[in-house]
Design an enzyme around this catalytic site. Sequence first.
Site, PDB file in Angstrom:
ATOM      1  N   VAL B  16       0.860  -1.301   0.055  1.00  0.00           N
ATOM      2  CA  VAL B  16      -0.013  -0.115   0.093  1.00  0.00           C
ATOM      3  C   VAL B  16       0.866   1.247   0.200  1.00  0.00           C
ATOM      4  O   VAL B  16       0.583   2.144  -0.719  1.00  0.00           O
ATOM      5  CB  VAL B  16      -1.061  -0.030   1.056  1.00  0.00           C
ATOM      6  CG1 VAL B  16      -1.715   1.289   1.270  1.00  0.00           C
ATOM      7  CG2 VAL B  16      -1.979  -1.186   1.111  1.00  0.00           C
ATOM      8  N   ARG B  47      11.336  -0.066   7.468  1.00  0.00           N
ATOM      9  CA  ARG B  47      12.230  -1.168   8.520  1.00  0.00           C
ATOM     10  C   ARG B  47      13.695  -1.053   8.040  1.00  0.00           C
ATOM     11  O   ARG B  47      14.580  -0.783   9.260  1.00  0.00           O
ATOM     12  CB  ARG B  47      11.646  -2.496   8.693  1.00  0.00           C
ATOM     13  CG  ARG B  47      11.764  -3.301  10.057  1.00  0.00           C
ATOM     14  CD  ARG B  47      11.275  -4.707   9.961  1.00  0.00           C
ATOM     15  NE  ARG B  47       9.977  -4.610   9.621  1.00  0.00           N
ATOM     16  CZ  ARG B  47       9.142  -4.600  10.855  1.00  0.00           C
ATOM     17  NH1 ARG B  47       9.271  -4.624  11.910  1.00  0.00           N
ATOM     18  NH2 ARG B  47       7.860  -4.639  10.307  1.00  0.00           N
ATOM     19  N   GLU B 132     -10.685   6.140   5.632  1.00  0.00           N
ATOM     20  CA  GLU B 132     -11.348   5.528   4.736  1.00  0.00           C
ATOM     21  C   GLU B 132     -10.806   4.263   4.360  1.00  0.00           C
ATOM     22  O   GLU B 132     -11.703   3.338   3.711  1.00  0.00           O
ATOM     23  CB  GLU B 132     -11.136   6.679   3.654  1.00  0.00           C
ATOM     24  CG  GLU B 132     -12.038   6.386   2.132  1.00  0.00           C
ATOM     25  CD  GLU B 132     -13.924   6.116   2.571  1.00  0.00           C
ATOM     26  OE1 GLU B 132     -14.145   4.928   2.632  1.00  0.00           O
ATOM     27  OE2 GLU B 132     -14.346   7.140   2.499  1.00  0.00           O
ATOM     28  N   ILE B 139     -13.604   1.798  -2.070  1.00  0.00           N
ATOM     29  CA  ILE B 139     -14.960   2.229  -1.860  1.00  0.00           C
ATOM     30  C   ILE B 139     -15.147   3.239  -0.790  1.00  0.00           C
ATOM     31  O   ILE B 139     -14.770   3.132   0.260  1.00  0.00           O
ATOM     32  CB  ILE B 139     -16.066   0.897  -1.675  1.00  0.00           C
ATOM     33  CG1 ILE B 139     -15.682  -0.035  -2.521  1.00  0.00           C
ATOM     34  CG2 ILE B 139     -17.365   1.441  -1.551  1.00  0.00           C
ATOM     35  CD1 ILE B 139     -16.268  -1.457  -2.156  1.00  0.00           C
ATOM     36  N   GLY B 190      -3.528 -15.363  -4.169  1.00  0.00           N
ATOM     37  CA  GLY B 190      -3.266 -14.374  -3.435  1.00  0.00           C
ATOM     38  C   GLY B 190      -4.459 -13.865  -2.482  1.00  0.00           C
ATOM     39  O   GLY B 190      -4.125 -12.632  -2.026  1.00  0.00           O
ATOM     40  N   ASP B 204     -12.373 -10.532  10.268  1.00  0.00           N
ATOM     41  CA  ASP B 204     -12.012  -9.481   9.282  1.00  0.00           C
ATOM     42  C   ASP B 204     -13.289  -8.497   9.243  1.00  0.00           C
ATOM     43  O   ASP B 204     -13.284  -7.444   9.246  1.00  0.00           O
ATOM     44  CB  ASP B 204     -11.340  -9.825   8.275  1.00  0.00           C
ATOM     45  CG  ASP B 204     -10.994  -8.931   7.274  1.00  0.00           C
ATOM     46  OD1 ASP B 204     -10.240  -7.835   7.498  1.00  0.00           O
ATOM     47  OD2 ASP B 204     -11.793  -8.615   6.331  1.00  0.00           O
ATOM     48  N   LYS B 208     -14.544  -4.787  10.355  1.00  0.00           N
ATOM     49  CA  LYS B 208     -14.954  -3.647   9.644  1.00  0.00           C
ATOM     50  C   LYS B 208     -16.387  -3.296   9.923  1.00  0.00           C
ATOM     51  O   LYS B 208     -16.668  -2.093   9.926  1.00  0.00           O
ATOM     52  CB  LYS B 208     -14.885  -4.045   8.321  1.00  0.00           C
ATOM     53  CG  LYS B 208     -13.380  -4.295   7.660  1.00  0.00           C
ATOM     54  CD  LYS B 208     -13.385  -5.107   6.327  1.00  0.00           C
ATOM     55  CE  LYS B 208     -12.117  -5.177   5.827  1.00  0.00           C
ATOM     56  NZ  LYS B 208     -12.139  -6.331   4.676  1.00  0.00           N
TER      57      LYS B 208
END
Lengths: 441, 441
Positions: B16, B47, B132, B139, B190, B204, B208
């Site tokens: 990201v 790192r 966001e 989205i 993936g 997860d 959210k």
Amino acid sequence: MEKSEVNVGLLGWGTVGKSVSKILLSQRKNILKKSGVNLNLTKVAKRTMPVEGQDVDLPNNCLTTDPSEVVNGSGIDVVVELIGGVDTAFDLVTQAIENGKHVVTANKALLAERGAELFQLANQKGVFLGFEASTAGGIPIIKALRESFSGNQIQSMHGIINGTCNYILTQMHEQMTSFNVALASAQEKGYAEADPTLDIEGIDAAHKLSILSSLAYSTYLPFDKIYVEGITKITDKEIQYAKEFGYVIKLLAIAKMTDSGIEARVHPSLIPERSILANVSDAFNGVYLVGDAVGPTLFYGQGAGGMPTASAVVADIIEAGQTAVGGLVNLKTGGWTKEESSEVEISSIAEVKTRYYMRLVVRDQPSVLAEIGQVLGDCQISIAAVTQKDSQACDTVSLVIITHKALEKNMDLAREKLSKLEVVEDDFTVIRIEELDFDNT
Amino acid sequence: MEKSEVNVGLLGWGTVGKSVSKILLSQRKNILKKSGVNLNLTKVAKRTMPVEGQDVDLPNNCLTTDPSEVVNGSGIDVVVELIGGVDTAFDLVTQAIENGKHVVTANKALLAERGAELFQLANQKGVFLGFEASTAGGIPIIKALRESFSGNQIQSMHGIINGTCNYILTQMHEQMTSFNVALASAQEKGYAEADPTLDIEGIDAAHKLSILSSLAYSTYLPFDKIYVEGITKITDKEIQYAKEFGYVIKLLAIAKMTDSGIEARVHPSLIPERSILANVSDAFNGVYLVGDAVGPTLFYGQGAGGMPTASAVVADIIEAGQTAVGGLVNLKTGGWTKEESSEVEISSIAEVKTRYYMRLVVRDQPSVLAEIGQVLGDCQISIAAVTQKDSQACDTVSLVIITHKALEKNMDLAREKLSKLEVVEDDFTVIRIEELDFDNT
């Protein structure tokens, strides 16, 4: 007046205006909590005063027939233009901006014809000019383009942004009716005007595409540069043959960035019936937008009607109000911190009421359905449908049951009782059903 | 430094982070134009330093291994936390806020576990805290809830917000594979981790949902109050029988306002296959939200991945930057006024290249298809499919032709030539086709 107080004046009190005032008056506390602004509906200008005895549901002294009380009123912070048309609306909005007032409008014709002048003046005067409601009703596509996708190059937009045409084409597709029958049905349901030209010739969609594509491509893309073709030549034959090839016909407003420039066009198109955009049916709107970073997205909702449009108008009023009082951005977390948190009950799963899918492996003997039905009935669960499926083992079968709505705690009880029945061979499966029927959730 | 300049520091430079830096560096001019802020990527803490010769595509002296250069750096206005995990992230974000810096994070675990503390501190310090990207990737559902629907009572939300589960269930539904085969396929692509527990057990999605429902209901709805059930018990039998009853099985994150309180739950559900939410397939996310004013809406897009997530992160960086420089709201019209307008070519319809549907009424004689094919070929239009339909008149037939991509001007030429052929009886219909294949538009 406290820093969070914002006075709002409406120009026009038709369907959308009434819905806006309803939201402002009923949701004031929630809006304050969510946004940090306390919206006072101060003035409403309408053409004529209501006749005696007519219920207006507005604060005292709120109504006036003089729009200058709104656009020149010294206490008004935000002016909401809902009168429609171009010339008078332009004069009033201009005057409000000159007076340093923030403005919210749902008027796409005003923007398509004189938007450039208005935005220039708003920039000079440093006021907010909101227009979320001008395109696709309650769908926040303007905010998405102005804010959420600012880091993207917009590769393409395919919008179903005229509900009238979409209703007509959906009727033709699903009922196999002719264009004229579908149009008559749209008129009967209030989706189409007596003179439907602006809608069915694609002009309304092109006005909206002018707004969307100007924002997407940071370039002024006026209405007269958009290729426009309506749906009047679409026959039931076309609908049927398209279907045979796996396509649905929709009126699309298309903007695309290509090597040779921006394409902006409104016309009927065949789109694959497996695409998510093909599932935007009836009078609904949908915008399928592809950005280079975000990839494909769809925004779907009601593109017209009093309350959906008012939802977008109120969002803009709130943003205008935040601009008016300044620096409230951190309050936008409303409800997240424990101090802000509402006292709302959180239901236990036991109290949830849904329909259920059940599959039980049972002994293949005549009494079994009666026994199971008895247990379910004792637990207040009624069966909507049942089918029998062959199982692997030759002396058992699978029963698949769809129930009517029942309480989770009753289903828990039923599971316990059913597991003790001799005819029930195996552990069984229960999955909740969500009908997504929005009047019914 | 000019008022519009904003210095941005990143914590973390994984998938990201790299996508965020790519957008910040490549879209700087566009972002300035659209938002009024000039984003400088000033520091990136990772790192370890890259090995010699490794291509980093970052400005000189931008990289550091010391995160305090970002959170304490005197020139940094906006800190973007992308390191993940809870404890270290919490310490760094806290320090940044204490230093008066605006913060953007994509870290849902951080918010779900310590969000209340962070928002309280951000409110005290008057800084923007953007999140966001924490839910549903690119989205803009957080913005919709925080801003666009502030005038609404949210009646219900049904979210497909875990791409892994949605991919698995879509595979099971479309390919009729078992859960294990579908999971292996997700891992191969993936979409699923080696240890997929957090995804397939619904955890997860519940993290959210905690964020979404807290915003929707202005109440702190922590993870541990949410009922959670994963998809591991869903067998191919369930998928098949659900299908026979007209349903699709999805992992839904559901929040509903009911008379007895708020329901918040994550579990597999049957939903009608005709619903638009059922068409949210593969690794895509979709949130179906019903507000009392706006009615039903759907937000659809990619819920994960570097670039979609970065799209949302950058939107927040822009908002944080606007907060940092203050009062830029009127610049959000970027491109609408003629002065701001980009010099972009607007293509003529003649240059548009699409596939076409054509229907011609022709004389029923052997040579006809050859003649038409000849004309189309002369105009550089090749036929993808053709079928013959009976017409009303007994000596004519309808030919329905689907073409490959062709230029509009070539189609115009073909129409003119075809209309002169003796075998073509009648005026004919041409409708453009949009394949909506986003890699291909």
